[in-house]
Design an enzyme around this catalytic site. Sequence first.
Site, short mmCIF file in Angstrom:
data_model
loop_
_atom_site.label_atom_id
_atom_site.label_comp_id
_atom_site.label_asym_id
_atom_site.label_seq_id
_atom_site.Cartn_x
_atom_site.Cartn_y
_atom_site.Cartn_z
N GLY A 239 18.55 32.61 -16.42
CA GLY A 239 17.78 32.22 -15.24
C GLY A 239 17.39 30.75 -15.23
CG HIS A 240 14.65 29.55 -12.19
ND1 HIS A 240 13.38 29.11 -12.47
CD2 HIS A 240 14.51 30.76 -11.62
CE1 HIS A 240 12.49 30.01 -12.07
NE2 HIS A 240 13.16 31.03 -11.55
#
Length: 342
Positions: A239-240
């Site tokens: 994820g980010h």
Amino acid sequence: MLITDLAQRCGATAQGGDSTTFINSAADIMSAAPHQVTVLSDGKYKKYLKDSKASACFIAEQLVDGEIPENLTLLVCKDPEISFLNAVKLLHPEPVFKRQVSEHAVLAETSTLGFDVHVGPFASVGQQSSIGDSSTIEAGARIGNHVMVGKHCHIHPNAVIYDHSIIGNNVIIHAGAVIGADGFGYKFRDNQHVKVPHVGHVEIADNVEIGANTCIDRGALGATKIGWGSKIDNLVQLGHNNIVGRNVIICGQSGISGSCTIEDGAILAGSTGVADHVKIGARAVVMARSGISGDIDPGAQVFGSPAKDRKVAWKELAALAKLPELMQKFKALEARVLKLEE
């Protein structure tokens, strides 16, 4: 090549057998045939050596004893696994193809290519992007705008690298991987999910390998970073704004939520799930199918969902396996107590 040549090039000493035999390929110890080389690095597989049909075998000095077939030359070395890997590379070289920029590739006018760059058919390189010396962009790969790809990189077919991504040297990105897509961020307002803009990017350091169909999201603000020498398997979701350290291993089908920190040398086994804003310490080991909802100490070995110290988790599993037997005993004791009360 001759066994003697193979031994010399792989740092081994030939003992026994016929060292003038030619070796044409490599195989595992159970299936190796004449004119093949194999390896014995673990004593538990030594039972297969006495019946081996291989012509040569890489082996550690402490394992050289017992019955050895007459046809087998032992290649004694310090590190049999590494010597064998070197032999595999020598005997099974990667295919050589003509390096060129295909007439069917699409290169933006402002893109730049270094020396000896290969760009396959239907690949594209966007505006203000640069590809370093001796890198390979295979067919159908998409390199976005303002992307920096270093030297000696290999981008496999149909991989996608979004705008503003930074790729170091000697990086391998396998087919179907997506680097730099938007992270999964939304705010629920007025009975709807409002998308969080992701205006960051992805930075991948040198000597990283990223497996097929793995996705690494760009930062919402700032960067998602993958550290030097880390290896990420197929079908992994990062994820980010994650920060992955040096020499980290992340195995297939693992999912890491946003804003996590995975420190140097940590290992995440297959199908690991990690909640957001979690820190996994250096050299920690997260065992397969574990669920991580809180920080993991450096050097810890954890298992289960929610994950806990592996020894505690295994004792709980062992106790759980005895539960049917304990229930039977409990029911028998309960019946005896009721009878006594009557």
